[in-house]
Each structure stands twice: as structure tokens, then as C-alpha cells.
Scaffold this active site. Structure first.
Site, PDB file in Angstrom:
ATOM      1  CE  LYS A  22      -4.820  13.968   6.587  1.00  0.00           C
ATOM      2  NZ  LYS A  22      -5.393  13.346   5.375  1.00  0.00           N
ATOM      3  CG  ASN A  23      -8.811  14.836   5.804  1.00  0.00           C
ATOM      4  OD1 ASN A  23      -7.681  14.856   5.313  1.00  0.00           O
ATOM      5  ND2 ASN A  23      -9.318  13.766   6.384  1.00  0.00           N
ATOM      6  NE  ARG A  92      -9.590   8.733  -2.449  1.00  0.00           N
ATOM      7  CZ  ARG A  92     -10.234   8.114  -3.436  1.00  0.00           C
ATOM      8  NH1 ARG A  92      -9.554   7.435  -4.312  1.00  0.00           N
ATOM      9  NH2 ARG A  92     -11.549   8.198  -3.551  1.00  0.00           N
ATOM     10  CB  CYS A 116      -4.114   3.985  -0.368  1.00  0.00           C
ATOM     11  SG  CYS A 116      -5.574   3.365   0.418  1.00  0.00           S
ATOM     12  NE  ARG A 121      -9.268   5.816  -0.298  1.00  0.00           N
ATOM     13  CZ  ARG A 121      -8.513   6.647   0.425  1.00  0.00           C
ATOM     14  NH1 ARG A 121      -7.307   6.266   0.797  1.00  0.00           N
ATOM     15  NH2 ARG A 121      -8.937   7.863   0.719  1.00  0.00           N
ATOM     16  N   PRO A 122     -11.539   3.842  -5.564  1.00  0.00           N
ATOM     17  CG  PRO A 122     -13.678   2.937  -5.694  1.00  0.00           C
ATOM     18  CD  PRO A 122     -12.398   2.839  -4.913  1.00  0.00           C
ATOM     19  CB  VAL A 123     -11.936   8.670  -8.599  1.00  0.00           C
ATOM     20  CG1 VAL A 123     -10.953   8.877  -7.452  1.00  0.00           C
ATOM     21  CG2 VAL A 123     -11.226   8.162  -9.852  1.00  0.00           C
ATOM     22  CG  LEU A 125     -19.264   7.482  -6.464  1.00  0.00           C
ATOM     23  CD1 LEU A 125     -19.436   7.522  -4.961  1.00  0.00           C
ATOM     24  CD2 LEU A 125     -20.570   7.080  -7.139  1.00  0.00           C
ATOM     25  CG  ASP A 304     -10.032   9.084   8.598  1.00  0.00           C
ATOM     26  OD1 ASP A 304     -10.211  10.218   8.117  1.00  0.00           O
ATOM     27  OD2 ASP A 304      -9.998   8.055   7.908  1.00  0.00           O
ATOM     28  NE  ARG A 396       0.045  11.212   2.889  1.00  0.00           N
ATOM     29  CZ  ARG A 396      -0.756  10.587   2.015  1.00  0.00           C
ATOM     30  NH1 ARG A 396      -0.561   9.320   1.727  1.00  0.00           N
ATOM     31  NH2 ARG A 396      -1.753  11.225   1.448  1.00  0.00           N
TER      32      ARG A 396
HETATM   33  C1  EPZ Z   1     -11.790  11.241   2.750  1.00  0.00           C
HETATM   34  O1  EPZ Z   1     -11.240  10.395   1.766  1.00  0.00           O
HETATM   35  C2  EPZ Z   1     -10.661  11.485   3.735  1.00  0.00           C
HETATM   36  N1  EPZ Z   1      -9.542  12.127   3.049  1.00  0.00           N
HETATM   37  C3  EPZ Z   1     -10.197  10.152   4.338  1.00  0.00           C
HETATM   38  O2  EPZ Z   1      -9.236  10.463   5.348  1.00  0.00           O
HETATM   39  C4  EPZ Z   1     -11.388   9.468   5.002  1.00  0.00           C
HETATM   40  O3  EPZ Z   1     -10.980   8.186   5.446  1.00  0.00           O
HETATM   41  C5  EPZ Z   1     -12.540   9.318   4.008  1.00  0.00           C
HETATM   42  O4  EPZ Z   1     -12.878  10.607   3.446  1.00  0.00           O
HETATM   43  C6  EPZ Z   1     -13.790   8.729   4.639  1.00  0.00           C
HETATM   44  O5  EPZ Z   1     -14.218   9.548   5.698  1.00  0.00           O
HETATM   45  C7  EPZ Z   1      -9.598  13.457   2.811  1.00  0.00           C
HETATM   46  O6  EPZ Z   1     -10.559  14.119   3.143  1.00  0.00           O
HETATM   47  C8  EPZ Z   1      -8.409  14.052   2.124  1.00  0.00           C
HETATM   48  P1  EPZ Z   1     -14.512   8.688   0.333  1.00  0.00           P
HETATM   49  P2  EPZ Z   1     -12.061  10.105   0.395  1.00  0.00           P
HETATM   50  O7  EPZ Z   1     -14.580   9.123  -1.084  1.00  0.00           O
HETATM   51  O8  EPZ Z   1     -12.798  11.312  -0.026  1.00  0.00           O
HETATM   52  C9  EPZ Z   1     -15.789   4.804  -1.869  1.00  0.00           C
HETATM   53  C10 EPZ Z   1      -7.206  10.359   6.470  1.00  0.00           C
HETATM   54  O9  EPZ Z   1      -6.819   9.440   7.207  1.00  0.00           O
HETATM   55  N2  EPZ Z   1     -15.774   5.599  -3.107  1.00  0.00           N
HETATM   56  O10 EPZ Z   1     -15.512   9.220   1.309  1.00  0.00           O
HETATM   57  O11 EPZ Z   1     -11.124   9.496  -0.555  1.00  0.00           O
HETATM   58  C11 EPZ Z   1     -14.403   4.535  -1.340  1.00  0.00           C
HETATM   59  O12 EPZ Z   1     -13.812   3.429  -1.990  1.00  0.00           O
HETATM   60  C12 EPZ Z   1      -7.883  10.025   5.171  1.00  0.00           C
HETATM   61  O13 EPZ Z   1      -7.130  11.585   6.742  1.00  0.00           O
HETATM   62  C13 EPZ Z   1     -16.236   5.030  -4.294  1.00  0.00           C
HETATM   63  O14 EPZ Z   1     -16.654   3.872  -4.319  1.00  0.00           O
HETATM   64  O15 EPZ Z   1     -13.083   9.001   0.914  1.00  0.00           O
HETATM   65  C14 EPZ Z   1     -14.648   4.266   0.110  1.00  0.00           C
HETATM   66  O16 EPZ Z   1     -15.061   2.923   0.252  1.00  0.00           O
HETATM   67  C15 EPZ Z   1      -7.760   8.554   4.824  1.00  0.00           C
HETATM   68  N3  EPZ Z   1     -16.214   5.766  -5.428  1.00  0.00           N
HETATM   69  C16 EPZ Z   1     -15.843   5.183   0.428  1.00  0.00           C
HETATM   70  O17 EPZ Z   1     -16.412   5.548  -0.816  1.00  0.00           O
HETATM   71  C17 EPZ Z   1     -15.753   7.050  -5.446  1.00  0.00           C
HETATM   72  O18 EPZ Z   1     -15.766   7.695  -6.523  1.00  0.00           O
HETATM   73  C18 EPZ Z   1     -15.463   6.433   1.152  1.00  0.00           C
HETATM   74  O19 EPZ Z   1     -14.520   7.106   0.376  1.00  0.00           O
HETATM   75  C19 EPZ Z   1     -15.285   7.616  -4.236  1.00  0.00           C
HETATM   76  C20 EPZ Z   1     -15.316   6.876  -3.080  1.00  0.00           C
END
Ligand code: EPZ
Length: 420
Positions: A22-23, A92, A116, A121-123, A125, A304, A396
Site C-alpha cells: 500500500k505505502n 494523509r 488521525c 500528524r504535522p507536515v 518538514l 505499523d 483501507r
Molecule cells: C508513513 O506515514 C506511513 N504511511 C505510515 O503508515 C507509517 O506509520 C509512517 O510512515 C511511519 O513509518 C504511508 O506511507 C502512506 P512520518 P508518514 O512522516 O509519512 C513526524 C499505515 O499504517 N513528522 O514518517 O505520515 C510525525 O508526526 C500508515 O500504513 C513531523 O513531525 O509518517 C511522526 O511522529 C500509518 N513532521 C513521525 O514524524 C512532518 O512534517 C513519523 O511520521 C512529518 C512527520
């Protein structure tokens, strides 16, 4: 809203095939915005999130044809550069269109994702990185509005090794003028798959698979076809289901090297695990040993799989501690596991599982994708009937999970919403 009805106690046995990731698909689909043309993706799982991403791309003028385990995309007629709230609030990963749109079309209007089930879930970065690459970015009534004549290569260090931010900034950098270096980049297999796909599209990426990516921007890319890597979390979930039921299964179509940490944990819990190039076999012990887990970025224990591992540990012999280091509060499955008879207490980012529980079937509520998988796993071991409600969360990210489990001997069936 569909539910699963499970009668626990059956030992899983036999063979199953793991579907496509999926990812990985959710990262590669937006990458097609980077070059006009025709793309064919194979080993695509039949998931709601894939359909959601397809609809988002279609709203931008992309032709998307979802077939049996395949996806055909045509990006000749992209005519909109917006990801509206209606799409982004559902998923997201929609934010992945930000980087490609700014890089290829110089403009993007993308809704900020909502939160969520397990917290913010900040963005930040994603936004900071695009800004550093030369885009002007402003937030206006819940939307990220980014503009750039042409992005310029820069050094970007990610304060958090974010999967999404790595993917987005990588897709922005491939068409930038000059070289971009991303340090503390995510190394998850799904991001490596994106790096390899972009390279096949003509991008110049050095350091694939490492935390330091050096991208020489090019003027244009071209379409490419791709086969999705296996979904390591579906594989892990099926293995956990076999482990909790004292079963014995063999999974095909998977990549054992993507699951090293989980397989080590399963062996320490007493499972006999054997692997080959694309298969994993597991034989569970009569009773699992208690093994703690601390989630981490790849190749650490996957966040996950945290909820699924907790389900296993509720019946293991002895106490275990499960620490979540990636997300603020990814424990929404705990109260529901407790309803099944588990003994779990939470202090901040760690959960203590007492172990040795005799799980008894009950009605439980799904709250998010992996929490629902955890409840299914616990239901397979619980005595009597378990109903897992709101399995739209599960749909999903799992491709007809109940069918795969039933083929492995589980007593599980889907009851459509109208029937109850
Ligand atoms: C990806 O989400 C996956 N989703 C998630 O899988 C997975 O849990 C996650 O990576 C961690 O491995 C997809 O690939 C579609 P992150 P993503 O940005 O990219 C913080 C599932 O179950 N962060 O690596 O959203 C954030 O808050 C899903 O399939 C910031 O602070 O995860 C978190 O604490 C759920 N600022 C950490 O980083 C940002 O701008 C990891 O988030 C972005 C993230």
C-alpha cells in the site's frame, strides 16, 4: 458499516500470498505527475486508499484505470493542481502530490491533512523543505499554497526521519535546478522503491537506500512501469495471526529482508521461522514467550506492527513492555484489547502488557487501520465470538484480509453493514 464476526480457537495453517505494498503504491502514484505519459503498475493491492489516491489524481485530470492487481495511469491531461480537503481528510498520503506539482507545474494548492486517530500528524518538514528548495509557501484557510518558477537544489536535513517528507522532497528535488542533498532521509523499503522508480524515470539519485540522498536535478523525466514491492505489514500481520493461534503457515510473494526486526522478535517469542528469497514460514509454539518491543525508524521494529505485536503479547507467558517512539499516542487499540480480557496499562509512550490473558470474545470497535488488525488477531485467539466493528478502517490497508485468514483456517466472516 461492515463488521467481522470471528469465532476464535482455530490454529492457522497452510499457505497465503502477500499482496503489493500500500505505502509504496501511495508514493509511486503521485510520482506519475512528474512526467506526462502512460504508466502501468502491477502487483497493486485492492485497497480503499489506492482508490482514494486514484480519485485524487483523476480530480487533477489524470486518467486512472484500476484493474485486477494492476493500475494504468495517463498523465497527458493534468489540468488541476489542487488536492482538496475532501480528499486529504480521508487520507494523509494525499500530501504526496505537493512535491511533484510544484516541481513539474510550479504551483500546488494542497489541503493540510487533518489529524488521525492517534494524534496530530504535522507536515512542517514537507513545508519547510519545499520552501528551502525555493518555493514561496503560504498557509491560507487550511491550504498549503506553494509556487515556484523552478525549484533550486539545496542541502536539506530532516529533523525527523519522516517517510512522507522524504518522499515529497525527493519528488520535488528530481526536477530542481542543481543538486539537492537530503540527510536523515527515511530508509523504509517503500521510500527505496520510490527512489528506484524515479531513477527508472530518468532521475539522478545517489545513495539509494541510505539516509543521505544526493539528487542531481534534471530538466525532464519520462514515464516508467513498475511492479509494487510486497506489503511487509500485511506479511507481518498474517505471521502474527499464525503466531497467536499456535499455527503453522508459509507466506509467498514476500521480501523477508524487509521484516528482519519483526522476524527476530517472533523467534525470540518462541516461533520457528524459516525464510527464502520470497517466502517466510512460521511455526508457532504452544505458548508464546513475552518479548518487549520498541518501535523505531527502518530497519527498527515497525510502528505499523506495534498494535499487532501487543495483541500477541497479551497471551504470552509473562509481562512485556511495548514502547512507541514514532507517534505520540498510537494506543487506541488498548481499551478494545482490554474488553477482550487483556491486561494492558499505558504510561505515556509505553504500554505494559501483563501477559498470560485468557481472551474471551466480545464486541470491539476499530479506531484505525492497524488497531483493527490488532483486534482481529486477538479475536482469532479469543474464546467464543468476537465482533470487530467498523472494518472500513481495515479495508483501507488490507486486501480482503478475512478471505486470506479464512483460507488459512480461521473462522471469520464479513457481515455487511445493512445486516446489523
Ligand atoms: C508513513 O506515514 C506511513 N504511511 C505510515 O503508515 C507509517 O506509520 C509512517 O510512515 C511511519 O513509518 C504511508 O506511507 C502512506 P512520518 P508518514 O512522516 O509519512 C513526524 C499505515 O499504517 N513528522 O514518517 O505520515 C510525525 O508526526 C500508515 O500504513 C513531523 O513531525 O509518517 C511522526 O511522529 C500509518 N513532521 C513521525 O514524524 C512532518 O512534517 C513519523 O511520521 C512529518 C512527520
Amino acid at each position: 458499516m461492515d463488521k467481522f464476526v470471528i469465532h476464535g480457537g482455530s490454529r492457522l495453517h497452510g499457505r497465503a500470498t502477500v499482496g503489493g505494498s500500500k505505502n509504496a503504491a501511495l508514493a509511486l502514484m503521485p510520482a506519475t505527475l512528474l512526467a506526462s505519459g502512460n504508466y502501468t503498475f502491477s502487483n497493486i493491492p485492492d485497497l480503499k486508499d489506492i482508490k482514494t489516491m486514484g480519485r485524487l489524481l483523476e480530480s487533477m485530470g489524470v486518467d486512472v484505470a484500476i484493474g485486477a492487481r494492476a493500475l494504468r495511469i495517463n498523465t497527458f491531461r493534468v489540468n488541476s493542481f489542487e488536492a482538496p480537503y475532501e480528499h486529504v481528510k480521508k487520507m494523509r498520503a494525499s500530501i504526496y502530490v505537493l512535491g511533484p506539482l510544484v516541481a513539474r507545474y510550479g504551483y500546488a494548492k494542497v489541503s493540510l491533512p487533518g489529524g488521525c486517530a492517534w494524534g496530530p500528524r504535522p507536515v512542517n518538514l514537507h513545508i519547510e523543505g519545499i520552501r528551502k528548495l525555493g518555493a514561496t509557501v503560504r498557509i491560507d484557510r487550511g491550504y498549503i499554497i506553494a509556487k515556484a518558477r523552478r525549484l533550486k537544489g539545496r542541502k536539506l536535513n530532516l529533523a525527523v526521519s519522516s517517510v512522507g517528507a522524504t518522499g515529497n522532497l525527493l519528488m520535488a528535488a528530481v526536477l530542481a535546478r542543481g543538486t539537492t542533498v537530503i540527510t536523515n532521509a527515511a530508509r523504509e523499503p517503500e521510500i527505496v522503491a520510490l527512489e528506484k522508480f524515479l531513477t527508472r524515470m530518468g532521475a539522478r539519485i545517489h545513495g539509494t537506500g541510505t539516509a543521505r540522498l544526493e539528487i542531481e536535478g534534471v530538466d525532464a523525466l519520462h514515464p516508467a512501469d513498475e511492479t509494487m514491492i510486497p506489503d511487509r505489514i500485511e506479511a507481518g500481520t498474517l505471521l502474527a495471526a499464525a503466531a497467536i493461534t499456535g499455527g503453522r503457515i508459509r507466506l509467498g510473494g514476500c521480501r523477508p529482508s524487509h521484516l528482519r526486526s519483526l522476524l527476530t522478535h517472533l523467534k525470540r517469542a518462541g516461533c520457528t521461522v524459516e525464510t527464502g528469497g520470497d517466502w517466510i514460514s512460521l511455526k508457532a509454539p504452544a505458548t508464546l514467550r513475552a518479548v518487549g518491543a520498541t518501535t523505531g525508524i527502518y530497519p527498527g521494529f515497525p510502528t505499523d506492527m506495534q498494535a499487532q505485536w501487543m495483541a500477541l503479547m497479551t497471551v504470552a507467558r509473562g509481562p512485556s513492555r511495548i514502547t512507541e517512539t514514532i507517534y505520540f499516542d498510537r494506543f487506541k487499540h488498548v481499551p478494545e484489547l482490554v474488553r477482550l480480557g487483556a491486561d494492558v496499562t499505558i504510561e505515556q509512550e509505553a504500554a505494559t502488557v501483563r501477559g498470560g490473558a485468557t481472551l474471551v470474545g466480545a464486541k470491539v470497535m476499530s479506531t484505525d487501520l492497524r488497531a483493527s488488525a490488532s483486534l482481529v488477531i486477538a479475536g482469532l485467539a479469543a474464546a467464543g465470538r468476537t465482533e470487530v466493528l467498523r472494518v472500513y478502517h481495515l479495508d483501507r490497508g488490507y486486501d480482503h484480509l478475512e478471505k486470506k485468514l479464512r483460507l488459512l483456517g480461521a473462522r471469520i466472516r464479513r457481515v455487511a453493514g445493512r445486516e446489523y
